[in-house]
Design a protein around this motif. Sequence first.
Motif, PDB file in Angstrom:
ATOM      1  N   ARG A 101       2.403  -5.987   0.172  1.00 20.95           N
ATOM      2  CA  ARG A 101       3.487  -6.415  -0.714  1.00 20.95           C
ATOM      3  C   ARG A 101       4.832  -5.881  -0.219  1.00 20.95           C
ATOM      4  NH1 ARG A 101       5.841  -3.582  -4.328  1.00 20.95           N
ATOM      5  NH2 ARG A 101       4.284  -1.958  -4.042  1.00 20.95           N
TER       6      ARG A 101
ATOM      7  N   MET B 228       8.778   4.196   4.874  1.00 21.05           N
ATOM      8  CA  MET B 228       7.526   4.895   5.178  1.00 21.05           C
ATOM      9  C   MET B 228       6.793   5.342   3.914  1.00 21.05           C
ATOM     10  SD  MET B 228       6.954   4.945   8.415  1.00 21.05           S
ATOM     11  CE  MET B 228       7.880   3.949   9.596  1.00 21.05           C
TER      12      MET B 228
ATOM     13  N   ARG C  94      -1.300   9.971  -6.369  1.00 20.12           N
ATOM     14  CA  ARG C  94      -0.582   9.604  -7.600  1.00 20.12           C
ATOM     15  C   ARG C  94      -1.577   9.125  -8.647  1.00 20.12           C
ATOM     16  NH1 ARG C  94       3.048   5.987  -4.528  1.00 20.12           N
ATOM     17  NH2 ARG C  94       1.937   4.328  -5.601  1.00 20.12           N
TER      18      ARG C  94
ATOM     19  N   SER D 202       7.839  -8.092   1.697  1.00 22.23           N
ATOM     20  CA  SER D 202       9.160  -8.103   1.075  1.00 22.23           C
ATOM     21  C   SER D 202      10.237  -7.666   2.082  1.00 22.23           C
ATOM     22  CB  SER D 202       9.111  -7.188  -0.151  1.00 22.23           C
ATOM     23  OG  SER D 202      10.393  -6.826  -0.552  1.00 22.23           O
TER      24      SER D 202
ATOM     25  N   LEU E 122       0.489  -2.211   8.203  1.00 19.55           N
ATOM     26  CA  LEU E 122       0.088  -2.336   6.799  1.00 19.55           C
ATOM     27  C   LEU E 122      -1.324  -1.804   6.590  1.00 19.55           C
ATOM     28  CD1 LEU E 122       1.755  -5.813   6.252  1.00 19.55           C
ATOM     29  CD2 LEU E 122       2.754  -3.540   6.051  1.00 19.55           C
TER      30      LEU E 122
ATOM     31  N   LYS F 220      13.866   5.378   4.650  1.00 16.24           N
ATOM     32  CA  LYS F 220      13.640   5.298   3.193  1.00 16.24           C
ATOM     33  C   LYS F 220      12.192   5.717   3.032  1.00 16.24           C
ATOM     34  CE  LYS F 220      12.016   3.494   0.193  1.00 16.24           C
ATOM     35  NZ  LYS F 220      11.032   4.215  -0.683  1.00 16.24           N
TER      36      LYS F 220
ATOM     37  N   GLU G 105      -8.555  -3.562   0.043  1.00 15.22           N
ATOM     38  CA  GLU G 105      -8.477  -2.267   0.702  1.00 15.22           C
ATOM     39  C   GLU G 105      -8.795  -1.174  -0.333  1.00 15.22           C
ATOM     40  OE1 GLU G 105      -4.553  -0.953   2.093  1.00 15.22           O
ATOM     41  OE2 GLU G 105      -5.575   0.179   3.652  1.00 15.22           O
TER      42      GLU G 105
ATOM     43  N   SER H 213       2.040  -1.046   2.064  1.00 22.41           N
ATOM     44  CA  SER H 213       1.213  -2.132   1.539  1.00 22.41           C
ATOM     45  C   SER H 213       1.687  -3.491   2.049  1.00 22.41           C
ATOM     46  CB  SER H 213       1.265  -2.116   0.017  1.00 22.41           C
ATOM     47  OG  SER H 213       2.580  -2.412  -0.413  1.00 22.41           O
TER      48      SER H 213
ATOM     49  N   TRP I   2       3.661   7.756   1.774  1.00 23.18           N
ATOM     50  CA  TRP I   2       3.407   9.163   1.455  1.00 23.18           C
ATOM     51  C   TRP I   2       2.155   9.722   2.116  1.00 23.18           C
ATOM     52  CZ3 TRP I   2      -1.397   8.545  -0.193  1.00 23.18           C
ATOM     53  CH2 TRP I   2      -1.730   7.270  -0.691  1.00 23.18           C
ATOM     54  N   ASN I   3       1.295   8.868   2.729  1.00 14.74           N
ATOM     55  CA  ASN I   3      -0.041   9.382   3.096  1.00 14.74           C
ATOM     56  C   ASN I   3      -0.034  10.358   4.277  1.00 14.74           C
ATOM     57  OD1 ASN I   3       0.471   7.180   4.782  1.00 14.74           O
ATOM     58  ND2 ASN I   3      -1.657   6.506   4.826  1.00 14.74           N
TER      59      ASN I   3
HETATM   60  P1  NDP Z   1       3.882   0.874  -0.942  1.00 15.26           P
HETATM   61  O1  NDP Z   1       3.663   0.002   0.206  1.00 15.26           O
HETATM   62  O2  NDP Z   1       4.448   0.299  -2.182  1.00 15.26           O
HETATM   63  O3  NDP Z   1       4.840   2.072  -0.455  1.00 15.26           O
HETATM   64  C1  NDP Z   1       5.176   2.301   0.905  1.00 15.26           C
HETATM   65  C2  NDP Z   1       6.674   2.388   1.064  1.00 15.26           C
HETATM   66  O4  NDP Z   1       7.242   1.101   0.858  1.00 15.26           O
HETATM   67  C3  NDP Z   1       7.324   3.308   0.049  1.00 15.26           C
HETATM   68  O5  NDP Z   1       8.392   3.989   0.673  1.00 15.26           O
HETATM   69  C4  NDP Z   1       7.795   2.321  -0.996  1.00 15.26           C
HETATM   70  O6  NDP Z   1       8.816   2.808  -1.808  1.00 15.26           O
HETATM   71  C5  NDP Z   1       8.258   1.185  -0.125  1.00 15.26           C
HETATM   72  N1  NDP Z   1       8.408  -0.108  -0.803  1.00 15.26           N
HETATM   73  C6  NDP Z   1       7.657  -0.624  -1.813  1.00 15.26           C
HETATM   74  N2  NDP Z   1       8.095  -1.849  -2.145  1.00 15.26           N
HETATM   75  C7  NDP Z   1       9.130  -2.128  -1.326  1.00 15.26           C
HETATM   76  C8  NDP Z   1      10.023  -3.240  -1.191  1.00 15.26           C
HETATM   77  N3  NDP Z   1       9.910  -4.313  -1.961  1.00 15.26           N
HETATM   78  N4  NDP Z   1      10.980  -3.180  -0.245  1.00 15.26           N
HETATM   79  C9  NDP Z   1      11.096  -2.096   0.552  1.00 15.26           C
HETATM   80  N5  NDP Z   1      10.303  -1.011   0.452  1.00 15.26           N
HETATM   81  C10 NDP Z   1       9.328  -1.022  -0.472  1.00 15.26           C
HETATM   82  O7  NDP Z   1       2.528   1.649  -1.227  1.00 15.26           O
HETATM   83  P2  NDP Z   1       2.010   2.457  -2.518  1.00 15.26           P
HETATM   84  O8  NDP Z   1       2.404   3.856  -2.371  1.00 15.26           O
HETATM   85  O9  NDP Z   1       2.347   1.812  -3.807  1.00 15.26           O
HETATM   86  O10 NDP Z   1       0.446   2.281  -2.272  1.00 15.26           O
HETATM   87  C11 NDP Z   1      -0.179   1.058  -2.622  1.00 15.26           C
HETATM   88  C12 NDP Z   1      -1.192   0.651  -1.600  1.00 15.26           C
HETATM   89  O11 NDP Z   1      -0.562   0.399  -0.337  1.00 15.26           O
HETATM   90  C13 NDP Z   1      -2.251   1.671  -1.279  1.00 15.26           C
HETATM   91  O12 NDP Z   1      -3.253   1.705  -2.237  1.00 15.26           O
HETATM   92  C14 NDP Z   1      -2.702   1.190   0.079  1.00 15.26           C
HETATM   93  O13 NDP Z   1      -3.586   0.117  -0.093  1.00 15.26           O
HETATM   94  C15 NDP Z   1      -1.436   0.697   0.738  1.00 15.26           C
HETATM   95  N6  NDP Z   1      -0.820   1.707   1.609  1.00 15.26           N
HETATM   96  C16 NDP Z   1      -1.027   1.632   2.956  1.00 15.26           C
HETATM   97  C17 NDP Z   1      -0.530   2.613   3.785  1.00 15.26           C
HETATM   98  C18 NDP Z   1      -0.743   2.578   5.247  1.00 15.26           C
HETATM   99  O14 NDP Z   1      -0.825   3.623   5.879  1.00 15.26           O
HETATM  100  N7  NDP Z   1      -0.819   1.417   5.865  1.00 15.26           N
HETATM  101  C19 NDP Z   1       0.204   3.769   3.265  1.00 15.26           C
HETATM  102  C20 NDP Z   1       0.416   3.717   1.848  1.00 15.26           C
HETATM  103  C21 NDP Z   1      -0.092   2.719   1.073  1.00 15.26           C
HETATM  104  P3  NDP Z   1       8.508   3.012  -3.396  1.00 15.26           P
HETATM  105  O15 NDP Z   1       7.368   3.968  -3.475  1.00 15.26           O
HETATM  106  O16 NDP Z   1       9.784   3.538  -3.931  1.00 15.26           O
HETATM  107  O17 NDP Z   1       8.136   1.664  -3.946  1.00 15.26           O
END
Ligand code: NDP
Length: 459
Positions: free
Chosen positions: A215, A130, A312, A219, A235, A156, A365, A213, A132-133
């Motif tokens: 990505r 999950m 952040r 993954s 996503l 996680k 986005e 995200s 942080w938002n």
């Molecule tokens: P991430 O998608 O990287 O983070 C979301 C969660 O996924 C975190 O708990 C993160 O952990 C985890 N994560 C990241 N990479 C992996 C992986 N390879 N395998 C398993 N878990 C993983 O988002 P960010 O915080 O970096 O934000 C980046 C962008 O993502 C934003 O700008 C926005 O565009 C989008 N986003 C969309 C959201 C939504 O509500 N749909 C919410 C948040 C972000 P860790 O931080 O340790 O990498």
Amino acid sequence: TNKSVTTRNPATGEALATYAAHDEAAVEEALAQASAAAQAWGATSLTDRLAMLRALGALLTERRAEYAALITAEMGKPITEALGEIDKCAGNCEVVADLAPHWLADHEVASGATRSWLSYEPLGVVFAVMPWNFPFWQVLRFACAALSAGNAALLKHSPDVTGSALAIETLFADAGAPAGLFRSLVVPAEDVAAVSRRVVEDARVAAVTLTGSERAGSSLASLAAAQIKKSVLELGGSDPFVVLADADVPAAAATAVRARFTNTGQSCVCAKRFVVHQDVADEFVEHFLRGVAALTVGDPTDAATTVGPMARPDLRDGIVDQVERSVAQGARLVTGGGAIDAPGCWVEPTVLDDVRPGMAAFDEETFGPVAAISRARDDDDAVELANATTFGLGASVWGGDEHALAIGRRIRSGALFVNAMVASDPRLPFGGVGRSGYGRELSAEGVREFTNVRTVVVA
Ligand code: NDP
């Protein structure tokens, strides 16, 4: 190795707390506990499970000030919105407790047999990743559904909100959830890929869900697919907010400001691209700018604040870069545009006009306080612009009801809101199409995602 995770207040940049990370032995222990808990919980009555959810809801209400303050400290959401987030979680507990008996009841289907029906049975341990938002809402939206259906949860969470992750673990225990039924893993960012693999490959884990995200989603879902395990992905989005020529423009503009700047623009269902019919575009922009000027950017612990810091520094830098690239690509900067020079992760509320496909603010986005306005020649052009995205979460269309509905039907999205902003409701399913993900959360659909839809036939 003694790894740890440190959280920071994005309003000030100051460190908040440092938490010891779970090492391999602790991950193994959590898995063993969750697996044992899932077996016992799946065999309890739905009535008992839902009693736990009601207790959870009551505790959320009792502790709302404490939890809201934690959210605001960890990710910078204005306190008024943080309180709203906790209240929404409490409300969701009540809705699930009230309606899950219908959602999970055996469903008789007439076939050639004497009797035949579907039963919704638990899968086991669900691994949830999950963001942080919405540190509480994202987790509880998933967990209330999964646990009511008889599953256990292993979370996680984003390291940015580790205090919230651990508070939620305690909350479940205090609400009477059996030991291990809901566990939070503290994982430093550099270990997230390895720990995710280790957990998803474990035979005791049945399914995964991720909000975040593309990505991260791609993954995690790849790991799940390799193990033939179900996944649900929620996503990003680049939701269109379409204003037609017969819209109530002042009302649309007032709602547009809320739809874009809520949570400081950091929501998957924030309206991000404003597609406005050229005949009403000047009027819309004028009202929209007035609304943006009335936003109060400042200390998120102040109840009057409507826009806080971003969560952040890298997210702040990323959105400022998107604005700069869009302007270089021909977008017109109407207001804002930069980082605010202060400790913490501040970005000015920003409006870009004349945004077109091919520009960063249109194609990517924008997860922050940046609105992109695109002027449409006519209805067909508006539909084309609205659909010119790889995402498909929500769409909001403004105009005469039937007209807006007809236009909305031509836009590809998981949800369509006519003369209203996109928002989730526990009684309605929530999710996307395209690169916004798959599967649904909330409502009957959400609760059933993590069940074995079992066919039973009596000859
Ligand atoms: P991430 O998608 O990287 O983070 C979301 C969660 O996924 C975190 O708990 C993160 O952990 C985890 N994560 C990241 N990479 C992996 C992986 N390879 N395998 C398993 N878990 C993983 O988002 P960010 O915080 O970096 O934000 C980046 C962008 O993502 C934003 O700008 C926005 O565009 C989008 N986003 C969309 C959201 C939504 O509500 N749909 C919410 C948040 C972000 P860790 O931080 O340790 O990498």
